[in-house]
Each structure stands twice: as structure tokens, then as C-alpha cells.
Motif scaffolding. Sequence first.
Motif, short mmCIF file in Angstrom:
data_model
loop_
_atom_site.label_atom_id
_atom_site.label_comp_id
_atom_site.label_asym_id
_atom_site.label_seq_id
_atom_site.Cartn_x
_atom_site.Cartn_y
_atom_site.Cartn_z
N ASP A 263 1.58 4.71 -12.18
CA ASP A 263 2.02 4.66 -10.80
C ASP A 263 2.37 3.08 -10.36
O ASP A 263 3.12 3.01 -9.61
N ILE A 264 1.32 2.36 -10.49
CA ILE A 264 1.34 0.96 -10.16
C ILE A 264 2.50 0.31 -10.56
O ILE A 264 3.13 -0.43 -10.12
N GLY A 265 2.64 0.71 -11.93
CA GLY A 265 3.67 0.19 -12.58
C GLY A 265 5.32 0.35 -11.93
O GLY A 265 6.08 -0.48 -12.10
N GLN A 266 5.15 1.68 -11.75
CA GLN A 266 6.53 2.37 -11.02
C GLN A 266 6.69 1.50 -9.71
O GLN A 266 7.73 1.06 -9.50
N ILE A 267 5.53 1.30 -8.85
CA ILE A 267 5.68 0.67 -7.68
C ILE A 267 6.13 -0.83 -7.88
O ILE A 267 7.13 -1.26 -7.16
N VAL B 29 0.97 -1.21 0.03
CA VAL B 29 0.13 0.01 -0.02
C VAL B 29 0.99 1.43 -0.06
O VAL B 29 1.86 1.24 0.74
N MET B 30 0.80 2.17 -0.89
CA MET B 30 1.62 3.08 -1.11
C MET B 30 0.62 4.55 -0.97
O MET B 30 -0.45 4.58 -1.54
N ASP B 31 1.31 5.59 -0.11
CA ASP B 31 0.63 6.79 -0.24
C ASP B 31 1.19 7.66 -1.24
O ASP B 31 2.48 8.22 -1.01
N ILE B 32 0.71 7.91 -2.36
CA ILE B 32 1.21 8.81 -3.43
C ILE B 32 0.32 10.02 -3.65
O ILE B 32 0.32 10.35 -4.72
N GLY B 33 -0.45 10.53 -2.54
CA GLY B 33 -1.25 11.64 -2.77
C GLY B 33 -2.45 11.25 -3.89
O GLY B 33 -3.05 10.08 -3.69
N SER B 34 -2.62 12.18 -4.68
CA SER B 34 -3.83 11.94 -5.72
C SER B 34 -2.89 11.59 -6.90
O SER B 34 -2.39 12.63 -7.47
N SER B 35 -3.03 10.38 -7.16
CA SER B 35 -2.14 9.96 -8.44
C SER B 35 -2.64 10.33 -9.60
O SER B 35 -3.92 10.60 -9.97
N LEU B 36 -1.71 10.87 -10.43
CA LEU B 36 -1.74 11.48 -11.70
C LEU B 36 -2.18 10.50 -12.68
O LEU B 36 -3.11 10.67 -13.58
N ASN B 37 -1.60 9.36 -12.45
CA ASN B 37 -1.88 8.26 -13.44
C ASN B 37 -1.74 7.06 -12.82
O ASN B 37 -0.71 6.37 -12.64
N PRO B 38 -2.81 6.29 -12.22
CA PRO B 38 -2.80 5.09 -11.32
C PRO B 38 -2.16 4.06 -12.23
O PRO B 38 -1.48 3.45 -11.32
#
Length: 267
Positions: free
Chosen positions: A145-149, A133-142
Amino acid sequence: QCAARALGIPPELIHISETATDKVPNTSPTAASVGSDLNGMAVLDACEKLNKRLAPIKEALPGGSWKEWINKAYFDRVSLSATGFYAMPGIGYHQETNPNARTYSYYTNGVGISVVEIDCLTGDHQVLSTDIVMDIGSSLNPAIDIGQIEGAFMQGYGLFTLEELMYSPQGMLYSRGPGMYKVPGFDDIPGEFNVSLLTGAPNPRAVYSSKAVGEPPLFIGSSVFFAIKEAIAAAREDEGLNGDFPLEAPATSARIRMACQDKFTNL
């Protein structure tokens, strides 16, 4: 996405060219996971300038389309190019000259749980599942971002369990090339891999309340390392050994095998 949202147009109308000093002579590198923070805010700065120039035209043609507004601006000799710049405020810590400043504008947080299984005879291990579970604020592109994680986690997994630099007594690097220096492969991906983004946690310090996500999830790969250590401790206790023992990273097969002490490791 930032430009499309700021200008109120479809993303298909946005074209991104390669970064070059003939366009922005003093651009910052995309390092320390601040690419979206810096460039996104700079894009907003430029878009605000364009929106101010186009405002009278939009008022004169309230029912017009983007192409009609741009066409009108062109023939009215309105500048349709703008440069944006952004410098993150409130940072610039220096131990001597600026000791009260912040080093970072904010922090990206996350939590991960990994379940592993080890083979006490070979030292091999398998990651059965990982939940993040990541806190990345309001994701620009989920999706991105999930791929980055996921990618950062796998890099951290390699750092803590596979990638080992080995040198000769004379200082020559032994672990050269993929035959000796092991990096994560497809089979190393957790059997069950779940990534969730924390909701309801906007970040007012970055573009559109987002947070950086490139590098922070890397350390969550350490959850595999500590799960391996817990598994070794359980195996040692089954053998009547002390559950407290040293284990250096990376937790390679050789180190796992030697930590699972038995009559063979004592030969």
C-alpha cells in the motif's frame, strides 16, 4: 493474503493463476481501484464454502494439518473447488432511474504537504520534501500500500508539473516521445519522502476493513503544484508585484519562469 487468512493457512500454499474467462466468465476489470474490494470479497465467499465442506473433517481430525484435512477430503469425495462472487451493495446511482443510490461505497482520504524550491531565472524547481498521511482503513499489506501511495503521488506530480500536451495550429501533436513529453524520473522524487498510514480507522464496507489505494493518492501530487505557486507568489512579492496571478497546470519550467516576472519576461 485474503485466501490464506480465510483458510487459516500459510500464504506459501496459495497459488494465483492469471485471470481468464474460462475460469470466471464475468469478472470485473481491476479498474477504479476496486480490485481488492471485489476480488478479495469474492475470494472470501469461495473460502467460506470450502471451510463449510471441510468443517466435519476438521472436527473428526482436530489435531490434523491442512494437508491431512485435504487428503481426507479428497478420499471422502468432498469437492475441493469453489467459485466466489461479490457485488458491491448499495451502489448504482443513475440520475434518472436510481437517483437515491450511492455512486461509491466509501471514500479514501489523505493529506499531503510538499516543500519546493524554485529557480526564478530558469523556471526549474526541486521538491525538497513531501509528507503524506493516507486513511486506507486496516491495510491488507502496508508495504504494498505504501508503494501504491508513492507511485500514485509521483504520477500526480507528473500530471501537475511536467506532462504537457502541445499541438500545432493544425492539431498535430508536438509533444511526442520522451524528448518532448516529460515524465517524472528518479531525480524528481522528493529529497525527503515520508508516507504514513492512518491507524485506528477501520472500514466496515470492504474486505478485512481495508480501503482502495490505487488511484486516490494521485491528487496529492497537486501539493507540489500549489507549493510552486506559493513560491512564485513569494518571488513576485519580493519584486513588488501582486501575489495574485494565474498559473495553469502543468507548472512547467516555462510557466514558472514567465510567472516570476522581471525585466527579461517583459522584453
